[in-house]
Design a protein around this motif. Structure first.
Motif, PDB file in Angstrom:
ATOM      1  N   SER A  20     -30.246 -30.449  68.898  1.00 26.15           N
ATOM      2  CA  SER A  20     -29.025 -29.719  68.525  1.00 26.15           C
ATOM      3  C   SER A  20     -28.807 -28.518  69.449  1.00 26.15           C
ATOM      4  O   SER A  20     -29.719 -28.092  70.171  1.00 26.15           O
ATOM      5  CB  SER A  20     -29.141 -29.230  67.075  1.00 26.15           C
ATOM      6  N   GLN A  21     -27.602 -27.964  69.375  1.00 26.48           N
ATOM      7  CA  GLN A  21     -27.303 -26.762  70.165  1.00 26.48           C
ATOM      8  C   GLN A  21     -28.149 -25.581  69.687  1.00 26.48           C
ATOM      9  O   GLN A  21     -28.559 -24.732  70.470  1.00 26.48           O
ATOM     10  CB  GLN A  21     -25.810 -26.437  70.049  1.00 26.48           C
ATOM     11  N   SER A  55     -24.162 -37.682  76.471  1.00 24.26           N
ATOM     12  CA  SER A  55     -23.361 -36.466  76.300  1.00 24.26           C
ATOM     13  C   SER A  55     -24.169 -35.393  75.569  1.00 24.26           C
ATOM     14  O   SER A  55     -24.075 -34.206  75.874  1.00 24.26           O
ATOM     15  CB  SER A  55     -22.064 -36.783  75.547  1.00 24.26           C
ATOM     16  N   GLN A  56     -24.998 -35.823  74.625  1.00 26.85           N
ATOM     17  CA  GLN A  56     -25.823 -34.856  73.887  1.00 26.85           C
ATOM     18  C   GLN A  56     -26.872 -34.229  74.818  1.00 26.85           C
ATOM     19  O   GLN A  56     -27.149 -33.030  74.757  1.00 26.85           O
ATOM     20  CB  GLN A  56     -26.513 -35.572  72.708  1.00 26.85           C
ATOM     21  N   LYS A 101     -25.128 -31.720  76.989  1.00 22.62           N
ATOM     22  CA  LYS A 101     -24.800 -30.490  76.247  1.00 22.62           C
ATOM     23  C   LYS A 101     -26.036 -29.609  76.099  1.00 22.62           C
ATOM     24  O   LYS A 101     -25.985 -28.389  76.232  1.00 22.62           O
ATOM     25  CB  LYS A 101     -24.271 -30.856  74.843  1.00 22.62           C
ATOM     26  N   PHE A 102     -27.158 -30.268  75.811  1.00 26.14           N
ATOM     27  CA  PHE A 102     -28.417 -29.528  75.635  1.00 26.14           C
ATOM     28  C   PHE A 102     -28.791 -28.833  76.951  1.00 26.14           C
ATOM     29  O   PHE A 102     -29.117 -27.645  76.990  1.00 26.14           O
ATOM     30  CB  PHE A 102     -29.526 -30.502  75.213  1.00 26.14           C
ATOM     31  N   SER A 106     -26.792 -28.082  79.413  1.00 30.33           N
ATOM     32  CA  SER A 106     -25.809 -27.048  79.754  1.00 30.33           C
ATOM     33  C   SER A 106     -26.082 -25.756  79.003  1.00 30.33           C
ATOM     34  O   SER A 106     -25.919 -24.658  79.558  1.00 30.33           O
ATOM     35  CB  SER A 106     -24.392 -27.527  79.426  1.00 30.33           C
ATOM     36  N   MET A 107     -26.477 -25.891  77.750  1.00 30.94           N
ATOM     37  CA  MET A 107     -26.782 -24.687  76.964  1.00 30.94           C
ATOM     38  C   MET A 107     -27.916 -23.893  77.622  1.00 30.94           C
ATOM     39  O   MET A 107     -27.856 -22.673  77.759  1.00 30.94           O
ATOM     40  CB  MET A 107     -27.159 -25.084  75.529  1.00 30.94           C
ATOM     41  N   SER A 128     -26.648 -22.252  80.720  1.00 32.53           N
ATOM     42  CA  SER A 128     -25.779 -21.103  80.431  1.00 32.53           C
ATOM     43  C   SER A 128     -26.613 -19.864  80.109  1.00 32.53           C
ATOM     44  O   SER A 128     -26.143 -18.745  80.231  1.00 32.53           O
ATOM     45  CB  SER A 128     -24.828 -21.424  79.279  1.00 32.53           C
TER      46      SER A 128
END
Ligand code: SF4
Length: 354
Positions: free
Chosen positions: A265-266, A302-303, A306-307, A309-310, A313
């Motif tokens: 999860s994020q 995609s998950q 996203k992980f 990328s977080m 960031s």
């Protein structure tokens, strides 16, 4: 049992040569066959007289393991199932890429940690490999490749830091300039977070690399994946990583197996970023390669993105492993399990992308 030749220091070999009436310069010749030409029998040593070759065969073990099965994927990744003197078996892998070749080696037969998503932990722990068997894996891979690898990762079956003295002995031979002569900076030891081992490893003061498998950024999450017996609190792991960094100046890598709906999860990513930042660690994400008879699965692309990328960031250095071994199927550890179960052979391996 015969003495394994791949761990014998030159001075000891010289003593033995004297005892059989042979000149001491033969020691260098013999050891260069083992460490440089990856010989597995005395017969290969063409510059050694036949009588001495026979004496060597009688006194020393030249090959501490043998290939039971091997499998090669379309991308060149090659996996070996190696047989040991007592009938046990272990896996090792040659992972090629455009830039480098990496060996992934095992340190134990079975694994005492028993992570729930891992094939290596299934079937429990059998025994430690001794240093000569670990070197045997290494030399079999070198022989197959025809030269030394660029990198070695101790990330196959077993918790390396729970087989400490054999691991260090094997790595010492590999890094000894008078024997194999690889740079310690090219060797990575991957632990599940065995805190006493991390501290001891730091005290060696050698620039070997350390990777620590977190798999979850919380103790509660780790408890779902790693059984109690050998699981340490995250706080202690982070302190030990800090100790390692201080002692060696080497940045620790956190390995993180991404499992769908479990740790992807994020919120997990944010917590992982915080821990990595506090420990000045980089992160290597490993999308799970599912193991049969478990309910764990891999997140979709995609998950994973996203992980990743977080983490980026939050300015955490991060890599994502890409799957290697495109035409055969089974995760690390599964080759041995398959062999034990039904002698079915398969392969799927992983390698970091830059
Ligand atoms: S992930 Fe590593 S420590 Fe965990 S069971 Fe598998 S080999 Fe052992």
């Amino acid at each position: 049992m015969k003495t394994p030749l791949n761990t014998v220091p030159e001075v000891e070999l010289v003593e033995w040569l004297k005892s059989v009436g042979q000149p001491q310069y033969r020691a260098k010749q013999i050891l260069s066959w083992i460490h440089g030409k990856f010989a597995i029998s005395a017969d290969e040593m063409k510059n050694i007289p036949a009588s001495l070759r026979a004496a060597l065969d009688g006194e020393f073990e030249l090959s501490c393991c043998h290939v039971l099965e091997s499998s090669r994927a379309g991308d060149g990744t090659e996996k070996f199932l190696l047989g040991l003197h007592d009938g046990g078996c272990v896996e090792c892998v040659i992972i090629p890429s455009r830039e480098r070749t990496t060996f992934c080696l095992s340190t134990q037969v079975g694994c005492p940690v028993g992570c729930l998503f891992c094939a290596s932990g299934k079937g429990g722990f059998v025994r430690n490999l001794d240093a000569s068997e670990i070197l045997g894996e290494f030399f079999i891979c070198c022989r197959r490749l025809g030269h030394l690898p660029d990198n070695i990762v101790f990330m196959g079956t077993g918790e390396p830091l729970m087989n400490y003295s054999n691991l260090i002995s094997a790595m010492t031979v590999i890094c000894d300039e008078k024997r194999v002569g690889m740079s310690p900076r090219r060797i990575t030891v991957s632990t599940s977070g065995f805190v006493p081992g991390i501290r001891k490893f730091a005290d060696e003061g050698r620039p070997w690399n350390l990777a620590v498998s977190l798999h979850s950024p919380t103790d509660k999450g780790r408890a779902l994946l790693i059984p109690d017996k050998h699981r340490y609190p995250l706080e202690e792991i982070c302190e030990a990583c800090g100790y390692y960094f201080k002692a060696t100046g080497r940045i620790v890598t956190f390995e993180y197996t991404l499992i769908k709906g479990v740790n992807d999860s994020q919120e997990d990513a944010m917590k992982l970023a915080k821990i990595a930042s506090e420990c000045s660690a980089k992160v290597n994400l490993i999308p799970l390669n599912p193991v049969e008879k478990t309910s764990f699965s891999r997140p979709d692309s995609s998950q994973i993105l996203k992980f990743e990328s977080m983490l980026r960031s939050r300015e955490i250095p991060v890599t994502v492993r890409i799957e290697k071994g495109d035409n055969i199927d089974a995760a690390c550890g599964q080759l041995r399990i398959s062999h034990l179960d039904s002698k079915v052979l398969g392969l799927k391996c992983w390698e970091s992308k830059r």
